[in-house]
Structure formats: structure tokens, C-alpha cells
Scaffold this motif. Structure first.
Motif, PDB file in Angstrom:
ATOM      1  N   ALA A  56       0.807  -1.049   0.013  1.00 20.50           N
ATOM      2  CA  ALA A  56       0.184   0.189  -0.266  1.00 20.50           C
ATOM      3  C   ALA A  56       1.266   1.152   0.495  1.00 20.50           C
ATOM      4  CB  ALA A  56      -1.322   0.193   1.129  1.00 20.50           C
ATOM      5  N   GLU A  57       1.611   1.356   0.759  1.00 18.30           N
ATOM      6  CA  GLU A  57       2.716   2.398   1.277  1.00 18.30           C
ATOM      7  C   GLU A  57       3.560   2.732  -0.490  1.00 18.30           C
ATOM      8  OE1 GLU A  57       5.650  -0.496   2.657  1.00 18.30           O
ATOM      9  OE2 GLU A  57       3.690  -0.502   2.535  1.00 18.30           O
ATOM     10  N   PHE A  58       3.669   1.951  -1.398  1.00 21.18           N
ATOM     11  CA  PHE A  58       3.828   2.416  -2.934  1.00 21.18           C
ATOM     12  C   PHE A  58       3.732   2.626  -4.221  1.00 21.18           C
ATOM     13  CE2 PHE A  58       7.328  -0.640  -0.556  1.00 21.18           C
ATOM     14  CZ  PHE A  58       8.450   0.504  -0.415  1.00 21.18           C
ATOM     15  N   VAL A  59       1.732   2.547  -3.838  1.00 21.19           N
ATOM     16  CA  VAL A  59       0.869   3.042  -4.589  1.00 21.19           C
ATOM     17  C   VAL A  59       0.309   4.512  -5.716  1.00 21.19           C
ATOM     18  CG1 VAL A  59      -1.597   3.270  -4.807  1.00 21.19           C
ATOM     19  CG2 VAL A  59      -0.916   1.387  -4.184  1.00 21.19           C
ATOM     20  N   ASP A  60       0.844   5.416  -4.376  1.00 21.84           N
ATOM     21  CA  ASP A  60       1.559   6.990  -4.766  1.00 21.84           C
ATOM     22  C   ASP A  60       2.595   7.040  -5.783  1.00 21.84           C
ATOM     23  OD1 ASP A  60      -1.890   7.543  -3.756  1.00 21.84           O
ATOM     24  OD2 ASP A  60      -0.092   8.260  -1.629  1.00 21.84           O
TER      25      ASP A  60
END
Length: 90
Positions: A56-60
Motif C-alpha cells: 500500500a505504501e508504494f501506490v502513490d
């Protein structure tokens, strides 16, 4: 078909996802190239990918892409990964 697995450095979590994605493909009888990469090189490596598996932390950081970006919560949960690959490519 191409699946790219992404993590911060391109060797830890993405490597685990790569192996588990390959296992999922084998189980499903599907073929695809699976590439592990770091988040900094995602735009170059994933420009022709159909699927990106990541945390989730790399989606942006992935930004705009034509690939299906799938968040995997447990990198060791083979069933979660198999289900995700099957939904995306099956």
C-alpha cells in the motif's frame, strides 16, 4: 503478459512477491514475465506491464499507469497472491 513487483529497494519484498507470483502463475496454468523492481524505476520497467503487485505504501509513487495496480497485504499469503493474479489475468 508482464507482471511487475515493486518495493522500496527492489530486492526484498518485490523479490518475495516475484517468487509467489510465479508460483501463482504456475498453479493457474498461466504464463507471464515477472520482474522485481524498485519504486524509483517503476515508470521505466512497468511501462508495458499488465499488472503491478506492491504494498500500500508504494501506490502513490507508482502514479498513473495502464497496469492494474494490486495491493498485496501479506507477501507470504500464497492464496491472496494467487487470487489477485487470477482476477487480473485469468
Amino acid at each position: 503478459m508482464k507482471i511487475v513487483t515493486i518495493c522500496g529497494a527492489g530486492i526484498g519484498a518485490s523479490g518475495i512477491l516475484k517468487v509467489n507470483a510465479e508460483r501463482a502463475l504456475s498453479k493457474l496454468g498461466l504464463e507471464a514475465e515477472v520482474v522485481a523492481a524498485d519504486v524509483a524505476s517503476v515508470r521505466d520497467i512497468a511501462d508495458d506491464a499488465q499488472v503491478i503487485l506492491t504494498s500500500a505504501e508504494f501506490v502513490d509513487a507508482i502514479g498513473t499507469t495502464y497496469a492494474d495496480v494490486i495491493v498485496i497485504r501479506n507477501h507470504f499469503d500464497q492464496q491472496e497472491i494467487t487470487d489477485a493474479v487470477e482476477r487480473a489475468l485469468g
